[in-house]
Design a protein around this motif. Sequence first.
Motif, PDB file in Angstrom:
ATOM      1  N   THR A 147     -16.534  10.532   3.011  1.00  0.00           N
ATOM      2  CA  THR A 147     -15.352  11.644   3.180  1.00  0.00           C
ATOM      3  C   THR A 147     -14.359  11.294   4.106  1.00  0.00           C
ATOM      4  N   LYS A 148     -14.702  10.516   4.953  1.00  0.00           N
ATOM      5  CA  LYS A 148     -13.638  10.178   5.962  1.00  0.00           C
ATOM      6  C   LYS A 148     -13.218   8.843   5.773  1.00  0.00           C
ATOM      7  N   ALA A 149     -13.591   7.950   4.959  1.00  0.00           N
ATOM      8  CA  ALA A 149     -13.085   6.436   4.815  1.00  0.00           C
ATOM      9  C   ALA A 149     -11.517   6.639   3.826  1.00  0.00           C
ATOM     10  N   ILE A 150     -10.571   5.641   4.007  1.00  0.00           N
ATOM     11  CA  ILE A 150      -9.628   5.976   3.374  1.00  0.00           C
ATOM     12  C   ILE A 150      -9.790   5.654   1.958  1.00  0.00           C
ATOM     13  N   ASN A 151      -9.120   6.111   0.926  1.00  0.00           N
ATOM     14  CA  ASN A 151      -9.070   6.124  -0.628  1.00  0.00           C
ATOM     15  C   ASN A 151      -9.170   4.490  -0.779  1.00  0.00           C
ATOM     16  N   LEU A 152      -8.264   3.657  -0.256  1.00  0.00           N
ATOM     17  CA  LEU A 152      -8.407   2.396  -0.561  1.00  0.00           C
ATOM     18  C   LEU A 152      -9.625   1.726  -0.314  1.00  0.00           C
ATOM     19  N   TRP A 153     -10.427   1.918   0.576  1.00  0.00           N
ATOM     20  CA  TRP A 153     -11.683   1.532   0.822  1.00  0.00           C
ATOM     21  C   TRP A 153     -12.755   1.873   0.066  1.00  0.00           C
ATOM     22  N   PHE A 202       0.930  -1.116   0.056  1.00  0.00           N
ATOM     23  CA  PHE A 202       0.041   0.122   0.014  1.00  0.00           C
ATOM     24  C   PHE A 202       0.895   1.452  -0.077  1.00  0.00           C
ATOM     25  N   THR A 203       0.246   2.427  -0.408  1.00  0.00           N
ATOM     26  CA  THR A 203       0.902   3.603  -0.565  1.00  0.00           C
ATOM     27  C   THR A 203       0.237   4.702   0.177  1.00  0.00           C
ATOM     28  N   ASP A 204       1.151   5.554   0.604  1.00  0.00           N
ATOM     29  CA  ASP A 204       0.347   6.736   1.322  1.00  0.00           C
ATOM     30  C   ASP A 204      -1.035   7.250   0.765  1.00  0.00           C
ATOM     31  N   ALA A 205      -0.944   7.363  -0.542  1.00  0.00           N
ATOM     32  CA  ALA A 205      -2.237   7.782  -1.091  1.00  0.00           C
ATOM     33  C   ALA A 205      -3.275   6.790  -1.006  1.00  0.00           C
ATOM     34  N   ASP A 206      -3.146   5.599  -0.661  1.00  0.00           N
ATOM     35  CA  ASP A 206      -4.327   4.868  -0.409  1.00  0.00           C
ATOM     36  C   ASP A 206      -4.847   5.150   1.069  1.00  0.00           C
ATOM     37  N   PHE A 207      -4.215   5.725   1.984  1.00  0.00           N
ATOM     38  CA  PHE A 207      -4.723   6.033   3.263  1.00  0.00           C
ATOM     39  C   PHE A 207      -5.061   7.566   3.291  1.00  0.00           C
ATOM     40  N   ALA A 208      -5.137   8.117   2.416  1.00  0.00           N
ATOM     41  CA  ALA A 208      -5.483   9.754   2.121  1.00  0.00           C
ATOM     42  C   ALA A 208      -6.867   9.520   2.108  1.00  0.00           C
ATOM     43  N   ARG A 209      -7.780  10.755   2.403  1.00  0.00           N
ATOM     44  CA  ARG A 209      -8.983  10.829   2.536  1.00  0.00           C
ATOM     45  C   ARG A 209      -9.697  12.144   1.957  1.00  0.00           C
ATOM     46  N   GLN A 210     -10.810  11.907   1.303  1.00  0.00           N
ATOM     47  CA  GLN A 210     -11.413  13.147   0.882  1.00  0.00           C
ATOM     48  C   GLN A 210     -11.378  14.364   1.536  1.00  0.00           C
ATOM     49  N   ASP A 211     -11.769  14.000   3.092  1.00  0.00           N
ATOM     50  CA  ASP A 211     -11.951  15.207   4.008  1.00  0.00           C
ATOM     51  C   ASP A 211     -10.608  14.773   5.035  1.00  0.00           C
ATOM     52  N   ASP A 212      -9.446  15.162   4.854  1.00  0.00           N
ATOM     53  CA  ASP A 212      -8.479  15.113   5.843  1.00  0.00           C
ATOM     54  C   ASP A 212      -8.032  16.089   6.717  1.00  0.00           C
ATOM     55  N   THR A 213      -8.969  16.812   7.094  1.00  0.00           N
ATOM     56  CA  THR A 213      -9.138  17.806   8.073  1.00  0.00           C
ATOM     57  C   THR A 213      -9.199  16.917   9.492  1.00  0.00           C
ATOM     58  N   ASN A 259     -13.029  17.903  14.513  1.00  0.00           N
ATOM     59  CA  ASN A 259     -14.375  18.682  13.976  1.00  0.00           C
ATOM     60  C   ASN A 259     -15.431  17.954  13.487  1.00  0.00           C
ATOM     61  N   PHE A 260     -14.994  16.779  12.873  1.00  0.00           N
ATOM     62  CA  PHE A 260     -16.024  15.842  12.108  1.00  0.00           C
ATOM     63  C   PHE A 260     -16.890  15.261  13.404  1.00  0.00           C
ATOM     64  N   ASN A 309     -13.352  -3.836  17.128  1.00  0.00           N
ATOM     65  CA  ASN A 309     -13.310  -2.714  16.362  1.00  0.00           C
ATOM     66  C   ASN A 309     -14.600  -2.890  15.353  1.00  0.00           C
ATOM     67  N   ALA A 310     -15.560  -2.038  15.864  1.00  0.00           N
ATOM     68  CA  ALA A 310     -16.996  -2.173  14.905  1.00  0.00           C
ATOM     69  C   ALA A 310     -17.132  -1.142  13.894  1.00  0.00           C
ATOM     70  N   VAL A 311     -16.903  -1.512  12.747  1.00  0.00           N
ATOM     71  CA  VAL A 311     -17.253  -0.739  11.503  1.00  0.00           C
ATOM     72  C   VAL A 311     -16.597   0.542  11.426  1.00  0.00           C
ATOM     73  N   SER A 312     -15.128   0.605  11.773  1.00  0.00           N
ATOM     74  CA  SER A 312     -14.419   1.741  11.864  1.00  0.00           C
ATOM     75  C   SER A 312     -12.985   1.650  11.395  1.00  0.00           C
ATOM     76  N   ILE A 313     -12.507   0.375  11.026  1.00  0.00           N
ATOM     77  CA  ILE A 313     -11.219   0.385  10.550  1.00  0.00           C
ATOM     78  C   ILE A 313     -10.850   1.070   9.292  1.00  0.00           C
ATOM     79  N   ASP A 314     -11.770   1.272   8.558  1.00  0.00           N
ATOM     80  CA  ASP A 314     -11.890   2.071   7.377  1.00  0.00           C
ATOM     81  C   ASP A 314     -11.506   3.539   7.222  1.00  0.00           C
ATOM     82  N   TYR A 315     -11.795   3.959   8.541  1.00  0.00           N
ATOM     83  CA  TYR A 315     -11.340   5.565   8.901  1.00  0.00           C
ATOM     84  C   TYR A 315     -10.023   5.871   9.199  1.00  0.00           C
ATOM     85  N   LEU A 316      -9.203   4.690   9.557  1.00  0.00           N
ATOM     86  CA  LEU A 316      -8.072   4.896  10.348  1.00  0.00           C
ATOM     87  C   LEU A 316      -6.750   4.973   9.130  1.00  0.00           C
ATOM     88  N   ASN A 317      -5.861   6.011   9.262  1.00  0.00           N
ATOM     89  CA  ASN A 317      -5.024   6.283   8.112  1.00  0.00           C
ATOM     90  C   ASN A 317      -3.584   5.549   8.470  1.00  0.00           C
TER      91      ASN A 317
END
Length: 278
Positions: free
Chosen positions: A216-222, A64-75, A79-80, A178-186
């Motif tokens: 918007t918070k899930a990683i690109n790979l997901w 995997f690459t860094d881009a795989d773990f980027a997200r549409q909303d990386d703020t 806040n979210f 971990n319940a339905v949240s691994i896809d948000y971890l970068n």
Amino acid sequence: MIASLLLIFATADLASSLNSNTGRSPFMISPRLQLSARFLSLKAKSVGVEDVLTSPQFPPEWPFTDADFARQDDTNDGNFYSSPRFCFHVDDKAVAALTDYYSVEFPKWEKPAILDMCASHVSHFPADVADYAGRRVALGMSEEELRENGQVDEFVVKDLNVDSTLPFPDNSFDIVTNAVSIDYLNSPLEICKEVARVLKPGGAAMFALSNRCFPTKAINLWLRTNDLEHCFIVGSYFHYTEMFRPPTAVEVGPGPSWFGGQSQNIAYLSVVRATVDK
């Protein structure tokens, strides 16, 4: 197109064979290409969740690459999650299926200490969990939600996307959920290594996956992969830590229905799990 795919499959299979005999491939196929071949293979075959990790053939190196773990909303995630969400994020039948799964698995330990990672106001534990479990900790983003979690006896507020360290000593827990949240971890590899560190010998990680997310918070790979591939990806996280025994996957949601690697079931839920190798 078909010829190209066949070439990829044939090359990947040959490389796998050579790897098993010599420890390396003379073709030096990149881990990313091998990963793509595995994903194409999952799409081409009629397989179920249980089959995905039976003979996974993970690429020899982290693909995997860094881009795989980027997200549409990386703020900042703070806040979210600043406004509490007192709701279930998956179908009620999926929640019930996860609770039923826990009710079978948790009692296999004597007084298990349990960490629920990326938790909220509910951990989906069995109603009688306090009768047979030991220490129960919820770690999540929203203090307001965590205060309402009556299934644990303590909680920790922490953003794992800022600091992947789990604030617990080595060998603290028998089970990490971990319940339905691994896809948000970068930083999933680092976090899974932390999970292995805090698990006691013989302890297990149980990660539940659904077909829903905040896109918007899930990683690109997901977002670019399907439900079967998600099981492969999460299994690979455990594999690449080199700290777990081989992972397994099981579909626990009712009424499985599939098309092209994607569940068509509104109550889809699978669990990818691995036992720590200590």
